[in-house]
Design an enzyme around this catalytic site. Sequence first.
Site, PDB file in Angstrom:
ATOM      1  N   SER A   1      -3.432   8.377   7.518  1.00  0.00           N
ATOM      2  CA  SER A   1      -2.527   8.191   8.663  1.00  0.00           C
ATOM      3  C   SER A   1      -1.208   8.917   8.412  1.00  0.00           C
ATOM      4  CB  SER A   1      -2.221   6.710   8.874  1.00  0.00           C
ATOM      5  OG  SER A   1      -3.162   6.129   9.734  1.00  0.00           O
TER       6      SER A   1
ATOM      7  N   THR B   1     -10.628   5.132   5.138  1.00  0.00           N
ATOM      8  CA  THR B   1     -10.611   3.886   4.359  1.00  0.00           C
ATOM      9  C   THR B   1     -11.830   3.864   3.444  1.00  0.00           C
ATOM     10  OG1 THR B   1      -9.506   2.824   6.214  1.00  0.00           O
ATOM     11  CG2 THR B   1     -10.382   1.369   4.516  1.00  0.00           C
TER      12      THR B   1
ATOM     13  N   ASN C   1     -15.644  -0.284  10.681  1.00  0.00           N
ATOM     14  CA  ASN C   1     -15.248   1.083  10.314  1.00  0.00           C
ATOM     15  C   ASN C   1     -15.419   1.335   8.812  1.00  0.00           C
ATOM     16  OD1 ASN C   1     -12.822   2.709   9.061  1.00  0.00           O
ATOM     17  ND2 ASN C   1     -13.270   3.685  10.992  1.00  0.00           N
TER      18      ASN C   1
ATOM     19  N   LYS D   1       2.670  -4.396  10.860  1.00  0.00           N
ATOM     20  CA  LYS D   1       1.323  -4.787  11.310  1.00  0.00           C
ATOM     21  C   LYS D   1       1.420  -5.444  12.667  1.00  0.00           C
ATOM     22  CE  LYS D   1      -2.943  -4.815   9.713  1.00  0.00           C
ATOM     23  NZ  LYS D   1      -3.453  -3.888   8.691  1.00  0.00           N
TER      24      LYS D   1
ATOM     25  N   LYS E   1       0.842  -1.205   0.000  1.00  0.00           N
ATOM     26  CA  LYS E   1       0.000   0.000   0.000  1.00  0.00           C
ATOM     27  C   LYS E   1       0.871   1.247   0.000  1.00  0.00           C
ATOM     28  CE  LYS E   1      -3.621  -2.110   2.798  1.00  0.00           C
ATOM     29  NZ  LYS E   1      -4.637  -2.002   3.845  1.00  0.00           N
TER      30      LYS E   1
HETATM   31  N1  GLU Z   1      -5.095  -0.755   9.353  1.00  0.00           N
HETATM   32  C1  GLU Z   1      -5.202   0.059   8.181  1.00  0.00           C
HETATM   33  C2  GLU Z   1      -4.771  -0.725   6.970  1.00  0.00           C
HETATM   34  O1  GLU Z   1      -4.808  -1.931   6.943  1.00  0.00           O
HETATM   35  C3  GLU Z   1      -4.520   1.404   8.334  1.00  0.00           C
HETATM   36  C4  GLU Z   1      -3.082   1.388   8.694  1.00  0.00           C
HETATM   37  C5  GLU Z   1      -2.523   2.748   9.056  1.00  0.00           C
HETATM   38  O2  GLU Z   1      -3.285   3.702   9.088  1.00  0.00           O
HETATM   39  O3  GLU Z   1      -1.317   2.844   9.305  1.00  0.00           O
HETATM   40  O4  GLU Z   1      -4.451  -0.165   5.943  1.00  0.00           O
END
Ligand code: GLU
Length: 420
Positions: A354, A196, A227, A112, A100
């Site tokens: 973020s 998101t 969410n 993660k 990403k």
């Molecule tokens: N948990 C979210 C994701 O899977 C956001 C991660 C973030 O904001 O750093 O993309």
Amino acid sequence: MDEDKSKVDKLDVLSSTQSIIHKALSKLGYPEEMYELLKEPIRMMTVRIPVRMDDGSTKIFTGYRAQHNDAVGPTKGGVRFHPQVTEKEVKALSIWMSLKAGIVNLPYGGGKGGIVCDPRHMSFREVERLSRGYVRAISQIVGPTKDIPAPDVLTNSQIMAWMLDEYSRIREFDSPNFITGKPLVLGGSHGRESATAKGVTICMMEAAKKKGIDMTGAKVIIQGFGNAGSFLAKFMADAGTRVVGISDAYGALYDEDGLDIDYLLDRRDSFGTVTKLFKDTITNEELLEKECDILVPAAIENQITSRNAANIKASIVVEAANGPTTLEATKILSERGVLLVPDVLASAGGVTVSYFEWVQNNQGYYWTDEEVEGKLRTVLVEAFENIYDLSVRRKVDMRLAAYMIGVRRMAEASRFRGWV
Ligand code: GLU
């Protein structure tokens, strides 16, 4: 490969991801060593977290933090609280975060975290003690320039606030840039909570243009009301798009005339549960095969598999969850001409905002909602176009195209650093 085995879905998300990374790297002409470096996180920490429960007993929870690759910059990614969290899953999720970051051009690698627990069956105070215990356990390897956590499945801004507070106590200085997805008063960013879903909406609009679908009359099914799913349903309903199906962990609701989203949002609990209040529910599996133009899996992994891919009615699938479609199902959908917008692109809105939050924390100057949304839109539309163009040019599905773009930057950074 054995004939029969090749027909079975690879439900192991890590090995599926590794096989696409391998394909992407070989299409880009990288040597095997690059794959050896990128197939697993460079760092993986397993922690045991003792938590004093409300009844006076002590329960020991298992948690993980994976840091996939930090050649580009600090690692970044959410922490999920879920009873089915596994080490392999957290590893795969950290790789997806790297992808990403590469796709939307953020100066990060992927990270993660996860804790094996079910916050839906814990008290507020127990969740607070667990969140603080996790930060104490991983504090040596995280930090604003090392690895920056954020929310994920079943975690939220309150949990980020406790984690921030614990980190600030350990480090003895205020460090809002340690974590993102915080409440606004603690240095959170406008637009982060819905980011998101905003990103998914932007990708969905771009995909609809490519397929010539008019969104005003379109029927959308959203699997998951957490969410991403709930904000998405709200955006769709406000824009006049018909949301014909939604679901939570316990069941699904479908009405071809469109559901009353505001009513459902009002009755949803903080974990996104709402279907328990209704009698005429269907299962999540049934929902995925219902009539619609656009299907958005916004729940968990391995929902669209070789078992149901042929029965999906949608002509566009936008993956708001991480890893909802297996490799085999991706192949079936693309052979059937379904346009699949992959998770690493469609769900990148969260980490993008973020990043904006972290930038605002670093500079101590905060942006308006409009500024955040405008910047997010620019980033995602460009990422969508790049991936779509590459998929057409190289005649590959959008998932492989997204992996090729996502992996290239960390591979280049690793090469320049002399690692491979
Ligand atoms: N948990 C979210 C994701 O899977 C956001 C991660 C973030 O904001 O750093 O993309």
